[in-house]
Write a protein that holds these residues in place. Structure first.
Motif, PDB file in Angstrom:
ATOM      1  N   ARG A  33       2.289   1.832  -3.460  1.00  0.00           N
ATOM      2  CA  ARG A  33       1.291   2.343  -4.418  1.00  0.00           C
ATOM      3  C   ARG A  33       1.061   3.833  -4.227  1.00  0.00           C
ATOM      4  NH1 ARG A  33      -2.867  -1.725  -2.949  1.00  0.00           N
ATOM      5  NH2 ARG A  33      -1.822  -3.611  -3.585  1.00  0.00           N
ATOM      6  N   ASN A  34       1.160   4.313  -2.983  1.00  0.00           N
ATOM      7  CA  ASN A  34       0.869   5.705  -2.685  1.00  0.00           C
ATOM      8  C   ASN A  34       2.047   6.646  -2.925  1.00  0.00           C
ATOM      9  OD1 ASN A  34      -1.732   5.081  -1.921  1.00  0.00           O
ATOM     10  ND2 ASN A  34      -1.183   4.731   0.201  1.00  0.00           N
ATOM     11  N   ARG A  35       3.148   6.154  -3.391  1.00  0.00           N
ATOM     12  CA  ARG A  35       4.320   7.025  -3.641  1.00  0.00           C
ATOM     13  C   ARG A  35       4.148   7.832  -4.876  1.00  0.00           C
ATOM     14  NH1 ARG A  35       9.620   3.561  -1.977  1.00  0.00           N
ATOM     15  NH2 ARG A  35       8.984   3.176   0.121  1.00  0.00           N
ATOM     16  N   GLU A  76       0.828  -1.196   0.000  1.00  0.00           N
ATOM     17  CA  GLU A  76       0.000   0.000   0.000  1.00  0.00           C
ATOM     18  C   GLU A  76       0.872   1.260   0.000  1.00  0.00           C
ATOM     19  OE1 GLU A  76      -3.475   2.045  -0.280  1.00  0.00           O
ATOM     20  OE2 GLU A  76      -3.291  -0.123  -0.284  1.00  0.00           O
ATOM     21  N   GLN A  77       1.924   1.260   0.774  1.00  0.00           N
ATOM     22  CA  GLN A  77       2.844   2.406   0.808  1.00  0.00           C
ATOM     23  C   GLN A  77       3.504   2.619  -0.542  1.00  0.00           C
ATOM     24  OE1 GLN A  77       5.551   1.554   3.967  1.00  0.00           O
ATOM     25  NE2 GLN A  77       4.138   2.174   5.587  1.00  0.00           N
TER      26      GLN A  77
END
Length: 67
Positions: A65-67, A62-63
């Motif tokens: 993907r959010n970059r 998830e981290q």
């Protein structure tokens, strides 16, 4: 055209923090005593359940993907 790259620090497992050699990603030689010391530190933990490990992987993805 210029391509910029970002240097990332390599993170070692908690039991390998003080060791400069990471056998999972680097070549090199390791003495029997060094290997035994690394194994002994790894046996001290931390240990995770399957569910905890899967949750950590989910959060990591998830981290990313959010970059």
């Amino acid at each position: 055209m210029e391509i910029k790259t970002v240097s990332k620090k390599r993170k070692l497992l908690p039991g390998l923090r003080s060791v400069k050699f990471n056998p999972a990603i680097e070549g090199g030689e390791l003495t029997i005593d060094e290997l035994k010391a690394m194994i002994k530190r790894a046996e001290e933990g931390p240990f995770y359940t399957l569910e905890e490990g899967q949750e950590m992987i989910r959060q990591w993805r998830e981290q990313r993907r959010n970059r």
